[in-house]
Design a protein around this motif. Structure first.
Motif, PDB file in Angstrom:
ATOM      1  N   ARG A   1       0.842  -1.209   0.000  1.00 16.56           N
ATOM      2  CA  ARG A   1       0.000   0.000   0.000  1.00 16.56           C
ATOM      3  C   ARG A   1       0.880   1.265   0.000  1.00 16.56           C
ATOM      4  O   ARG A   1       0.634   2.209  -0.752  1.00 16.56           O
ATOM      5  CB  ARG A   1      -0.920   0.010   1.232  1.00 16.56           C
ATOM      6  CG  ARG A   1      -1.737   1.297   1.367  1.00 16.56           C
ATOM      7  CD  ARG A   1      -2.511   1.404   2.661  1.00 16.56           C
ATOM      8  NE  ARG A   1      -1.705   1.243   3.856  1.00 16.56           N
ATOM      9  CZ  ARG A   1      -0.914   2.175   4.382  1.00 16.56           C
ATOM     10  NH1 ARG A   1      -0.800   3.362   3.819  1.00 16.56           N
ATOM     11  NH2 ARG A   1      -0.216   1.941   5.477  1.00 16.56           N
ATOM     12  N   ILE A   2       1.931   1.227   0.822  1.00 16.03           N
ATOM     13  CA  ILE A   2       2.845   2.374   0.909  1.00 16.03           C
ATOM     14  C   ILE A   2       3.437   2.681  -0.471  1.00 16.03           C
ATOM     15  O   ILE A   2       3.566   3.837  -0.875  1.00 16.03           O
ATOM     16  CB  ILE A   2       3.955   2.059   1.952  1.00 16.03           C
ATOM     17  CG1 ILE A   2       3.361   2.161   3.365  1.00 16.03           C
ATOM     18  CG2 ILE A   2       5.170   2.944   1.796  1.00 16.03           C
ATOM     19  CD1 ILE A   2       4.230   1.541   4.435  1.00 16.03           C
ATOM     20  N   ILE A   3       3.781   1.642  -1.205  1.00 13.48           N
ATOM     21  CA  ILE A   3       4.356   1.826  -2.548  1.00 13.48           C
ATOM     22  C   ILE A   3       3.279   2.327  -3.521  1.00 13.48           C
ATOM     23  O   ILE A   3       3.500   3.288  -4.276  1.00 13.48           O
ATOM     24  CB  ILE A   3       5.003   0.517  -3.052  1.00 13.48           C
ATOM     25  CG1 ILE A   3       6.223   0.175  -2.189  1.00 13.48           C
ATOM     26  CG2 ILE A   3       5.388   0.623  -4.534  1.00 13.48           C
ATOM     27  CD1 ILE A   3       6.799  -1.213  -2.414  1.00 13.48           C
ATOM     28  N   GLU A   4       2.108   1.705  -3.466  1.00 12.67           N
ATOM     29  CA  GLU A   4       1.045   2.102  -4.408  1.00 12.67           C
ATOM     30  C   GLU A   4       0.637   3.555  -4.198  1.00 12.67           C
ATOM     31  O   GLU A   4       0.337   4.268  -5.155  1.00 12.67           O
ATOM     32  CB  GLU A   4      -0.156   1.160  -4.277  1.00 12.67           C
ATOM     33  CG  GLU A   4       0.072  -0.118  -5.068  1.00 12.67           C
ATOM     34  CD  GLU A   4      -0.854  -1.250  -4.678  1.00 12.67           C
ATOM     35  OE1 GLU A   4      -1.702  -1.060  -3.779  1.00 12.67           O
ATOM     36  OE2 GLU A   4      -0.726  -2.337  -5.278  1.00 12.67           O
ATOM     37  N   GLU A   5       0.647   4.016  -2.936  1.00  9.48           N
ATOM     38  CA  GLU A   5       0.302   5.416  -2.656  1.00  9.48           C
ATOM     39  C   GLU A   5       1.237   6.390  -3.376  1.00  9.48           C
ATOM     40  O   GLU A   5       0.873   7.531  -3.627  1.00  9.48           O
ATOM     41  CB  GLU A   5       0.389   5.693  -1.146  1.00  9.48           C
ATOM     42  CG  GLU A   5      -0.856   5.274  -0.384  1.00  9.48           C
ATOM     43  CD  GLU A   5      -0.699   5.465   1.122  1.00  9.48           C
ATOM     44  OE1 GLU A   5      -1.632   5.112   1.852  1.00  9.48           O
ATOM     45  OE2 GLU A   5       0.361   5.963   1.567  1.00  9.48           O
ATOM     46  N   THR A   6       2.457   5.945  -3.691  1.00  8.74           N
ATOM     47  CA  THR A   6       3.400   6.840  -4.380  1.00  8.74           C
ATOM     48  C   THR A   6       3.203   6.810  -5.894  1.00  8.74           C
ATOM     49  O   THR A   6       3.914   7.500  -6.626  1.00  8.74           O
ATOM     50  CB  THR A   6       4.879   6.440  -4.093  1.00  8.74           C
ATOM     51  OG1 THR A   6       5.157   5.214  -4.768  1.00  8.74           O
ATOM     52  CG2 THR A   6       5.149   6.271  -2.622  1.00  8.74           C
ATOM     53  N   GLY A   7       2.312   5.944  -6.358  1.00 10.97           N
ATOM     54  CA  GLY A   7       2.077   5.847  -7.802  1.00 10.97           C
ATOM     55  C   GLY A   7       2.997   4.845  -8.479  1.00 10.97           C
ATOM     56  O   GLY A   7       2.989   4.724  -9.706  1.00 10.97           O
ATOM     57  N   ARG A   8       3.789   4.113  -7.698  1.00 11.94           N
ATOM     58  CA  ARG A   8       4.691   3.110  -8.281  1.00 11.94           C
ATOM     59  C   ARG A   8       4.063   1.722  -8.189  1.00 11.94           C
ATOM     60  O   ARG A   8       3.093   1.515  -7.456  1.00 11.94           O
ATOM     61  CB  ARG A   8       6.034   3.092  -7.538  1.00 11.94           C
ATOM     62  CG  ARG A   8       6.762   4.427  -7.499  1.00 11.94           C
ATOM     63  CD  ARG A   8       7.183   4.901  -8.869  1.00 11.94           C
ATOM     64  NE  ARG A   8       8.128   6.020  -8.775  1.00 11.94           N
ATOM     65  CZ  ARG A   8       8.500   6.767  -9.790  1.00 11.94           C
ATOM     66  NH1 ARG A   8       7.988   6.575 -10.985  1.00 11.94           N
ATOM     67  NH2 ARG A   8       9.367   7.735  -9.626  1.00 11.94           N
ATOM     68  N   ILE A   9       4.670   0.771  -8.880  1.00 10.93           N
ATOM     69  CA  ILE A   9       4.153  -0.606  -8.903  1.00 10.93           C
ATOM     70  C   ILE A   9       5.005  -1.466  -7.976  1.00 10.93           C
ATOM     71  O   ILE A   9       6.214  -1.614  -8.210  1.00 10.93           O
ATOM     72  CB  ILE A   9       4.206  -1.177 -10.340  1.00 10.93           C
ATOM     73  CG1 ILE A   9       3.438  -0.275 -11.302  1.00 10.93           C
ATOM     74  CG2 ILE A   9       3.694  -2.612 -10.377  1.00 10.93           C
ATOM     75  CD1 ILE A   9       3.771  -0.537 -12.774  1.00 10.93           C
ATOM     76  N   PRO A  10       4.408  -2.043  -6.911  1.00  7.59           N
ATOM     77  CA  PRO A  10       5.217  -2.859  -5.997  1.00  7.59           C
ATOM     78  C   PRO A  10       5.621  -4.190  -6.614  1.00  7.59           C
ATOM     79  O   PRO A  10       4.790  -4.863  -7.232  1.00  7.59           O
ATOM     80  CB  PRO A  10       4.290  -3.093  -4.793  1.00  7.59           C
ATOM     81  CG  PRO A  10       2.916  -2.775  -5.259  1.00  7.59           C
ATOM     82  CD  PRO A  10       3.004  -1.939  -6.496  1.00  7.59           C
ATOM     83  N   VAL A  11       6.885  -4.558  -6.445  1.00  8.98           N
ATOM     84  CA  VAL A  11       7.373  -5.856  -6.925  1.00  8.98           C
ATOM     85  C   VAL A  11       8.162  -6.507  -5.801  1.00  8.98           C
ATOM     86  O   VAL A  11       9.127  -5.923  -5.295  1.00  8.98           O
ATOM     87  CB  VAL A  11       8.314  -5.697  -8.154  1.00  8.98           C
ATOM     88  CG1 VAL A  11       8.905  -7.045  -8.557  1.00  8.98           C
ATOM     89  CG2 VAL A  11       7.566  -5.086  -9.326  1.00  8.98           C
ATOM     90  N   GLU A  12       7.737  -7.704  -5.402  1.00  5.41           N
ATOM     91  CA  GLU A  12       8.538  -8.423  -4.411  1.00  5.41           C
ATOM     92  C   GLU A  12       9.748  -9.025  -5.107  1.00  5.41           C
ATOM     93  O   GLU A  12       9.629  -9.690  -6.136  1.00  5.41           O
ATOM     94  CB  GLU A  12       7.728  -9.533  -3.718  1.00  5.41           C
ATOM     95  CG  GLU A  12       8.595 -10.190  -2.643  1.00  5.41           C
ATOM     96  CD  GLU A  12       7.959 -11.346  -1.908  1.00  5.41           C
ATOM     97  OE1 GLU A  12       6.718 -11.513  -1.964  1.00  5.41           O
ATOM     98  OE2 GLU A  12       8.722 -12.092  -1.260  1.00  5.41           O
ATOM     99  N   ARG A  13      10.913  -8.810  -4.510  1.00  2.56           N
ATOM    100  CA  ARG A  13      12.167  -9.357  -5.048  1.00  2.56           C
ATOM    101  C   ARG A  13      12.816 -10.207  -3.969  1.00  2.56           C
ATOM    102  O   ARG A  13      12.497 -10.064  -2.777  1.00  2.56           O
ATOM    103  CB  ARG A  13      13.117  -8.210  -5.412  1.00  2.56           C
ATOM    104  CG  ARG A  13      13.414  -7.326  -4.180  1.00  2.56           C
ATOM    105  CD  ARG A  13      14.686  -6.551  -4.316  1.00  2.56           C
ATOM    106  NE  ARG A  13      14.928  -5.690  -3.161  1.00  2.56           N
ATOM    107  CZ  ARG A  13      15.640  -6.031  -2.110  1.00  2.56           C
ATOM    108  NH1 ARG A  13      16.156  -7.232  -1.998  1.00  2.56           N
ATOM    109  NH2 ARG A  13      15.824  -5.183  -1.115  1.00  2.56           N
TER     110      ARG A  13
END
Ligand code: V47
Ligand code: SF4
Length: 376
Positions: A340-352
């Motif tokens: 959610r924290i990542i999506e709020e910035t407009g970026r796409i979260p990717v687990e690595r």
């Protein structure tokens, strides 16, 4: 805009390297918005709209330390009531908890204990790897490797190779602090020096181990010390290509001698963002720049996603180094929170995973495959 800023912009747009003087210009004269715009350009060129995170946990097996780095609130004296050494059972319990939660990485660092032998540190990696081979062990900073050399008289290359056999996966970026001797001699006089730090990372890369690099900023260092630090890292990366991520670490002043002696406060959010952006611009050969949320706080780590950063670190359970020095960030984030924290910035979260392979999860199991995104 001055001629120099125009020239710098042109270099960045054309993918050309910035010089030490360019770095000093950015430090001393560039405004925050220009820095953000240019760093974001490079960030998107390298990593598109993706922001990476991992599911990890921290293990600090002991806080007892022979050294007395003046910025450190984590260490304890041998006889201090605050000092601890974890037993094999406690270590394995932590690893089992991490494995059961689906963690892909254990980040292991700690103090250099006055009395524990080399074999004790080796055993930490060996037993975790034997019981939980799926956990990637990102273990021990160059300062610790240098200490193992002092304990055994053996070469650090030989020690790294022995640990690799025992299950070591990669090296974290700590212990770098500030490489320039004018500052290093004042904040961590006795531990591994700059030459040792670079030699150990070079040896690790030559053995096929990847590593990270850090810089501790916002204390008594000046702009030229920060730019010098970045240029030195860039030179080793040119030679080996073994660094994955650079992590600028903001100084946390609570309970530290350094802050008391120099009356220091936490660096401002403006300095955090400027340092992030300048790091992205100077380290043209580093694939990733990490905004370590534990250190920056969640809001600044979010902003940093538009100032050059493309990684947030992980879920981070059981962190001690920053919390002992006054971090008011939570002890851990759930995967849902970090996404959610990542999506709020407009970026796409990717687990690595630790080696930046994309992690796919199905029915509680995970596998790591090639990374999405355009890492250059
Ligand atoms: O080397 C210690 C720093 C580092 C303080 O590789 C402090 O992915 C600020 O290196 N205020 C250890 N900083 C942590 C580290 C790290 C963290 C996250 C990810 C990775 C990685 C590496 O912490 C030390 C030192 O530079 N540190 N005390 C303090 N009071
Ligand atoms: Fe010891 Fe590391 Fe703290 Fe320095 S930063 S005093 S080496 S625990």
């Amino acid at each position: 805009m001055t001629t120099s800023m125009t020239a710098i912009r042109e270099k960045i747009e054309n993918g050309q390297r910035l010089s030490f003087e360019d770095g000093m210009f950015l430090e001393e004269q560039a405004d925050l918005f220009t820095l953000g715009e240019l760093a974001n350009l490079v960030r998107e060129r390298k990593n598109g709209q993706f922001t990476y995170y991992n599911v990890n946990t921290h293990l600090n097996p002991t806080n007892v330390c022979v050294y007395r780095c003046t910025f450190c609130a984590f260490r304890a004296d041998l006889k201090s009531p605050k000092g601890y050494v974890m037993s094999d059972e406690q270590i394995l319990e932590r690893a089992a908890e991490a494995d059961a939660r689906g963690a892909t990485e254990m980040h292991i660092v700690g103090g250099l204990h006055h009395q524990l032998p080399y074999e004790w540190y080796l055993n930490v990696v060996r037993i975790i790897h034997e019981h939980h081979p799926r956990l990637h062990l990102k273990a021990y900073t160059a300062v610790e490797w240098d200490w193992f050399h002092r304990l055994t008289g053996r070469s650090t290359r030989d020690l790294l190779a022995e640990f690799k056999e025992a299950g070591l996966g990669s090296l974290p970026g700590g212990g770098a602090e500030i490489f320039h001797p004018e500052i290093r001699d004042q904040i961590c006089e006795h531990k591994a020096d700059t030459e040792a730090w670079f030699r150990i990372h070079r040896e690790a890369h030559q053995l096929g181990l990847r590593s990270n690099a850090t810089m501790l900023y916002g204390h008594i260092e000046k702009p030229m010390h920060r730019i010098d630090h970045l240029v030195r890292l860039r030179e080793l990366q040119d030679e080996t290509g073994g660094f994955q991520t650079f992590i600028p670490l903001a100084f946390h002043p609570d309970n530290t001698k350094l802050a008391a002696e120099h009356k220091l406060q936490k660096p401002s959010v403006l300095m955090d963002l400027r340092t992030m952006a300048i790091s992205r611009l100077m380290l043209d050969n580093f694939p990733h720049i990490k905004a370590y949320w534990v250190m920056l706080g969640i809001k600044t780590a979010q902003l940093a996603q538009h100032y050059g950063a493309d990684d947030l670190d992980g879920t981070v359970v059981h962190e001690k180094i920053y919390h002992d020095a006054g971090s008011d960030s939570p002890q851990e984030l759930t995967v849902a929170e970090i996404r959610r924290i990542i999506e709020e910035t407009g970026r796409i979260p990717v687990e690595r995973d630790t080696l930046y392979r994309e992690v796919k999860r199905v029915d509680g199991e995970w596998i790591a495959g090639p990374l999405v995104g355009a890492v250059a």
